[in-house]
Each structure stands twice: as C-alpha cells, then as structure tokens.
Design an enzyme around this catalytic site. Sequence first.
Site, mmCIF file in Angstrom:
data_model
loop_
_atom_site.group_PDB
_atom_site.id
_atom_site.type_symbol
_atom_site.label_atom_id
_atom_site.label_comp_id
_atom_site.label_asym_id
_atom_site.label_seq_id
_atom_site.Cartn_x
_atom_site.Cartn_y
_atom_site.Cartn_z
ATOM 1 N N CYS A 131 6.668 16.461 -24.733
ATOM 2 C CA CYS A 131 5.574 17.079 -23.792
ATOM 3 C C CYS A 131 5.036 15.760 -22.958
ATOM 4 O O CYS A 131 5.160 14.750 -23.267
ATOM 5 C CB CYS A 131 4.455 17.486 -24.655
ATOM 6 N N GLY A 168 22.671 25.170 -26.602
ATOM 7 C CA GLY A 168 23.882 25.679 -26.921
ATOM 8 C C GLY A 168 24.986 24.746 -27.145
ATOM 9 O O GLY A 168 24.861 23.555 -27.044
HETATM 10 C C1 FMN Z 1 14.351 29.445 -25.393
HETATM 11 C C2 FMN Z 1 14.239 28.281 -26.031
HETATM 12 C C3 FMN Z 1 12.929 28.070 -26.330
HETATM 13 C C4 FMN Z 1 12.717 27.013 -26.851
HETATM 14 N N1 FMN Z 1 11.231 26.503 -27.505
HETATM 15 C C5 FMN Z 1 10.927 25.596 -28.025
HETATM 16 C C6 FMN Z 1 9.758 25.100 -28.547
HETATM 17 O O1 FMN Z 1 8.826 25.929 -28.232
HETATM 18 N N2 FMN Z 1 9.444 23.945 -29.052
HETATM 19 C C7 FMN Z 1 10.409 23.313 -29.499
HETATM 20 O O2 FMN Z 1 10.258 22.276 -30.069
HETATM 21 N N3 FMN Z 1 11.683 23.536 -28.972
HETATM 22 C C8 FMN Z 1 12.065 24.774 -28.294
HETATM 23 N N4 FMN Z 1 13.289 25.053 -28.016
HETATM 24 C C9 FMN Z 1 14.433 24.057 -28.730
HETATM 25 C C10 FMN Z 1 15.134 24.269 -29.705
HETATM 26 O O3 FMN Z 1 14.135 24.684 -30.685
HETATM 27 C C11 FMN Z 1 16.316 23.422 -29.732
HETATM 28 O O4 FMN Z 1 16.029 22.085 -30.365
HETATM 29 C C12 FMN Z 1 17.431 23.274 -28.910
HETATM 30 O O5 FMN Z 1 17.654 24.651 -28.365
HETATM 31 C C13 FMN Z 1 18.899 23.030 -29.349
HETATM 32 O O6 FMN Z 1 19.367 23.831 -30.316
HETATM 33 P P1 FMN Z 1 20.482 25.087 -29.897
HETATM 34 O O7 FMN Z 1 21.453 24.158 -29.118
HETATM 35 O O8 FMN Z 1 20.800 25.317 -31.428
HETATM 36 O O9 FMN Z 1 19.659 26.113 -29.335
HETATM 37 C C14 FMN Z 1 13.753 25.984 -27.511
HETATM 38 C C15 FMN Z 1 15.156 26.384 -26.858
HETATM 39 C C16 FMN Z 1 15.436 27.498 -26.319
HETATM 40 C C17 FMN Z 1 16.633 27.980 -26.015
#
Ligand code: FMN
Lengths: 365, 281
Positions: free
Chosen positions: A167, A254
């Site tokens: 942030c 992803g």
């Molecule tokens: C739509 C979306 C919203 C997300 N919102 C947050 C959030 O509010 N706070 C946070 O720490 N990470 C947030 N993330 C990050 C995910 O928690 C994660 O760290 C990231 O997507 C990588 O994992 P993945 O590839 O399995 O999605 C968000 C990810 C996505 C796709």
Amino acid sequence: MRWSGEGSVGFASRENRSLPSDGETDGRRLMAAPSLAVDLAPGNPRELVLANPVIAASGCFGYGLEYAEVMDVQRLGAFVSKGITPKPRSGNPMPRITETPAGMLNAIGLQNPGIRGFVKKYPKLWEAWKVPAIVNISAESVEEYAMMARILDEQPGVAGIEVNISCPNIAAGGYCFGWDAVMSADVTRAVRAATTLPLIVKLSPGAVDIVSVALAVEEAGADAVSLINTLVGMAIDVRTRRPVLANATGGLSGPAVKPIALRMVYQVAVAVRIPVVGMGGIMGLNDALEFFFAGANAIQVGTAIFAQPGMLIRLIDDLEDWLRREGVGSVREIVGVALPAGLPTRQAATEADVEIDFAAAVAAG
Amino acid sequence: MVELDPILDMDFVGAGGVVVRAREFDSRILAVEPVMGDSAVLTLSLPPGMAGSLRAGQFVDVLCRVEGSYDPLLRRPYSIFRADPRTETMQLLVRPYGRGSAWLASRPAGTILDVLGPLGNTFQVNPRSRNLLMVAGGVGAAPLVMLTDHALADGRNVTYLMGAADADALLPASYLPSDVEYAVATDNGSKGHWGFVTDLVPEYLRWADQVFACGPEAMFRSLRAVASAHRLGGKPRIQVSVERTMACGLGACLGCVVETKHGMQTSCVQGPIYDMDEVVW
Ligand SMILES: Cc1cc2nc3c(=O)[nH]c(=O)nc-3n(C[C@H](O)[C@H](O)[C@H](O)COP(=O)(O)O)c2cc1C
Ligand SMILES: Cc1cc2nc3c(=O)[nH]c(=O)nc-3n(C[C@H](O)[C@H](O)[C@H](O)COP(=O)(O)OP(=O)(O)OC[C@H]3O[C@@H](n4cnc5c(N)ncnc54)[C@H](O)[C@@H]3O)c2cc1C
Ligand code: FES
C-alpha cells in the site's frame, strides 16, 4: 516450540522428521491418515493452528460467506478476508479486471466497508465457524495500521491478522510500504505493539529486495510471512488504444506469476525462521507441492478459486492422498525439501528462542 | 463515499418462491444448433430438479477450456436462453467473439462442461403487468426468450423487438412462441426496420406495462435517450440486463460492480438485472 495436544504442531524441519506424528507410533504411521496440521504462529501464545495448510487468499474469497453455498468452507485450513481499510472505500472505477494469458489483472481498489463497518458484521458471524478467519488489513500510514490492529485484537471471531504492506505510504510520498525494509518493519512493529493476535505480514513482490523485507518484518515481530501479493501489470485494448483497466495498471495473479512467486518463497524460506505462507498461481496439487518443497509451511489460493471453487477442497484431499501414497506422515516433512543442503534452515528454532523473539518484539514495539 | 453493504443474501428466492442455489456441476452438451449467422444454441443437461427452479435473467458461468489448460483462465457468463424441466435441460445462446466463446460455440455434442450456476438475480414481472415489451440487441436476445416463455405461460402479452447487423444475425421467429408479436430492425435494412431496434420502442411505450432489455452498451445508450424523450412520469419501468467482465460470479472479487443509486452492487449477485433508472450510467 509446543508439541502438546492434538493438532498443535511446530514448523516442518529436517530435524523433527523422526518425531512420530500426532500421537501415533512410527510403525502405524504410514497406514494412518497423514497429518495435515500446521502452526503459523508457534511463538505466539494465541497460536494459529490450522487443520490443514490450504488457505483461501485475500480478495479472492470475499468474507467467506460468498462461497458457503458452493463449497464446505469449514473444511479449509483458514481463509483470509478481503482487505479492510480504516475508512469505507467504494473502490476503483470499472473495468476493474481483465484476463491475461494464464492470469488476470485486477484493480479493485480495496472496496470494503471500512474497519468499523467490518467489525459490526463479520466477527460475530465467524465466531460460530470452525474455520479460522484471518483479517487482511491495508492502510496508508503506520498509525492507521496500528489503529485497525487494536480494534481487531478484541474481536472474538478473528483468528489472526494478515498485514497487506503493498500500500502507498502517504508520509513517504506514496512509496509502497512493502518495497522498503525499514517502512515494512515500522508497520510490523506498530501492529505487533497493538495486538497479540497471530500476525502474518504479506510481502510485496515489488520489493527491491524481498529477503531483506522478510528479515526486517521477522525482526519486528511478525509471527509469519505470506507471499506473494500481485505483481503490477498492464493490458492495452488495441481497438481503443487505451489501457483496458480504468486504473490503467492492475495486479497480476494466476498461473502466469507462479515461477516468480516460487522463486521468492524459496529465497525467503532460506532466510527467515518464522513460518512462510506461499502463494501465486496455485491451481492444484502439483503447484502446491512445489511451494511446500520451496519452503512454504502453508499455501494460499486466490485466482484459481474464481475458475473452480471446488478445487480448494479437492486440493486438501489430493494433498492427503499424495502424502499417504508417498508414505509421508505429515505435510511438515515435505516443507523445504528443495532447499539445497547446507543452506541455513529456519526450522532449528527452539521453543525458548521463539518465545524470546516474541517477547523482544513486543517490548520493542 | 457510497454506503456499502457487502453482505450478500445468497438465498435468492425466485419468482416462484423456490430457493435457487448455485453449484458447480458437470453438464453434457446434448445438441448444437447454428443460429444467427455464426452463433450457436447449445442444449445442456442439468442436475435433476434444477431446470424448474431457473428464472429468466439468471446466468451460468461456463469454464471454456479443456482439463489441464489454463487458457482462458476464467469462466464466461452466459444468460439462460431457455429451460425445460421436462427434459431437465437448459439452452444457451453463444456468439463466438473471443477465445472463450469461440471455444464454447464450436464444442461438439457430447462434450462435458464445467458449469457454475445458476447465478444472479432475475427479471421481476409485476403481477399486474399485462403487456410486456422485450428489446433485444444481438445475443442480448437470450434472457428475453426465457422471460417470454414464462410470461406467456402466465397469460401475459409479449411484443419482442430485436435488432442486429443484418437479417442473418436476427433470431429466427421459429425460436419464439407463435403468439408473440415479433418486430425486427437491421443496421443495413436487409430485414425489418432500417436502423436501431430502439427506433421501434416509442410506438409500444403506451401499450407496455413493463419493458425488459438486453444488448450492447450502445443499445442501452439509445434506449435511455428514447426513454427520456417518450416516457411519461418514468412509466413504463425498464429493466435491463447489464454486462460486466466477471471473475468469481459469486460476489467475492468485486470485479463486476455496477454503480447504482443504492451504492456499488455486484452485478453477478445483486445483478445482472437492474431497473434502468437506478443505474448510474
Ligand atoms: C481480485 C483480487 C483481489 C485481491 N485483493 C487483495 C486484497 O484485498 N489484499 C491482499 O493482500 N491481496 C489481495 N489480492 C492478492 C491475492 O491475495 C494473492 O496474493 C494473489 O492473487 C496471488 O495469488 P493467486 O495467483 O493464487 O491469485 C487480490 C487478488 C485478486 C485476484
Ligand atoms: C450476465 C452476462 C450474460 C451474458 N450472456 C451472454 C449470452 O447469452 N451469449 C453470449 O454470447 N455472451 C454472453 N455474455 C458475454 C460472455 O460472457 C463473454 O463475454 C463473451 O462470450 C466473450 O467472451 P470471449 O471469451 O469469447 O471473449 P474474450 O476473449 O474474453 O474477449 C476478447 C476481447 O473482447 C472484449 N469483449 C468481450 N466481450 C465483449 C463484448 N460483448 N463486447 C465488446 N467487447 C467484448 C474483451 O474485453 C477482450 O478484449 C454475457 C455476459 C454477462 C456478464
Ligand atoms: S464476478 Fe466477482 S463479484 Fe461479481
């Protein structure tokens, strides 16, 4: 490190591989159900023991309720809430998401009801739930992070806090907290002083040196680190010749990010002694295993849930089956097995070590 | 700052009072019919009992890839075109546009799909409404066909207006029940009115008790212009099905929101059907 009681376990270690898993003798162990339990805050008396190491990631699971009708949420190791901020936020303009090759970009803009709106609704609901609920918090100043942690400290349905340090720090001209070890440590120290809840600091892959950030937040009192958050990316619509997202840039997640995430987990796992929660592009068992082997004690799944909500529960079952097939008694035994021998391992910490670290961190805060 | 209420009531009570619950299920493509030029109507099997609980305006999220592939990664939403409780099936109308829809529209019968649904809210027909006007643009025809089926079964009168690029891209009249008045418009004048479908709307506004519309953004723009020029006292009310890029379909990701006079709403759960005048366009 505590070994008392069912399900109360320490980190994985090469040293403890010879320990019988949860009350079973070595002889029976291979026949019995493998132990999936993990402890993400072994140095913290308020502990964060999960029945299994599969966690739904922040922003991808709402507040847990959204998925209740399509899956058995209570079977998860834990889930992390959408990022909560000091004040309510209506988020970014649309479009907020777009698909990219084997990934997606999002710029939701932390739409959420604010910490006060949040505590009125969710902790009460979660209190009756078996699955631990971890609250993800975001802020633009050290004081605001601490303020939210203080409020959460008293909430009965909250099992832990995950601090999103990806942030902008207003006091530093909007430079991201998580990109800088000193600023990351400042946030961690302030949150640590404000709460005794298990504290996970979520690292940003945009950090100049993610290992030094990990070490700094460990030193500042984090019970665990999680990584990675999304990578900043972009997509342009060739017809309109403009960025697809209204916010121009967005966070990439992803399968496309998995190799980067895995590399970072590996580097951090070598360096820190606290538990590591790995994520980034996990779509199924093989991906999850890679993260465990790279040194993750638990994993989070985000984007994959959107495509196949059922995969979370399948992943828990697949992991258990795999451990049984491989004759491994506990998931703790596979953590960090890909780390080259000779590199320092973080798992040597004794109970005394960890408790002193915790006390020192609280005192420092 | 907009007031937010992210707690979503997931037990949506459909028009018949049936609680409709979403789930992820395997569905077999039973038939594929080419229609509207390059589009296809797919007939899909449903879990027992689901077809009768489906309501017009709801959609399903289809995984448009083979097992083992991650591309395209996310599901694609498709409105329910028709549901048949007798055969336990539903139909989707799919226009090949990009990767997901091209994959789906070209699947042979027998293919097993991973479907999540039913999702979303439903068109709301006022019990006192006698005359319903449908305004469809392109594949926006889909949810309005199901609504037409249900309205006729309830003894209402339906006029169905449809617009497309050319005669070939129109929904053939054979897809609509015979007692529907069907009027069409084409961009090139090859059939019906030469111009926009919304040009046809004013002459029906006095007749219609309610209007239901689904189509591209440009159609909604001209519909709003027509409505503000020709409606009296905001009557008749107009319900629209809006289209947003979606990821989860369950209200969790907040990627698909629509700004309304009541704040930000997730179009996958609190939508996709909105009163046109409640949306901040
Ligand atoms: C739509 C979306 C919203 C997300 N919102 C947050 C959030 O509010 N706070 C946070 O720490 N990470 C947030 N993330 C990050 C995910 O928690 C994660 O760290 C990231 O997507 C990588 O994992 P993945 O590839 O399995 O999605 C968000 C990810 C996505 C796709
Ligand atoms: C509630 C809801 C109901 C829907 N019902 C139907 C339906 O019944 N039948 C149907 O065919 N489709 C329907 N859609 C649209 C459908 O979900 C897909 O967006 C569409 O099939 C295109 O997906 P794709 O994978 O082929 O294209 P992608 O590969 O996702 O898109 C390629 C490019 O085109 C852009 N794009 C995608 N769709 C559109 C569009 N419609 N107009 C302009 N640009 C676009 C994308 O942003 C991208 O840049 C519906 C959407 C929603 C939200
Ligand atoms: S698609 Fe995720 S909230 Fe609507």
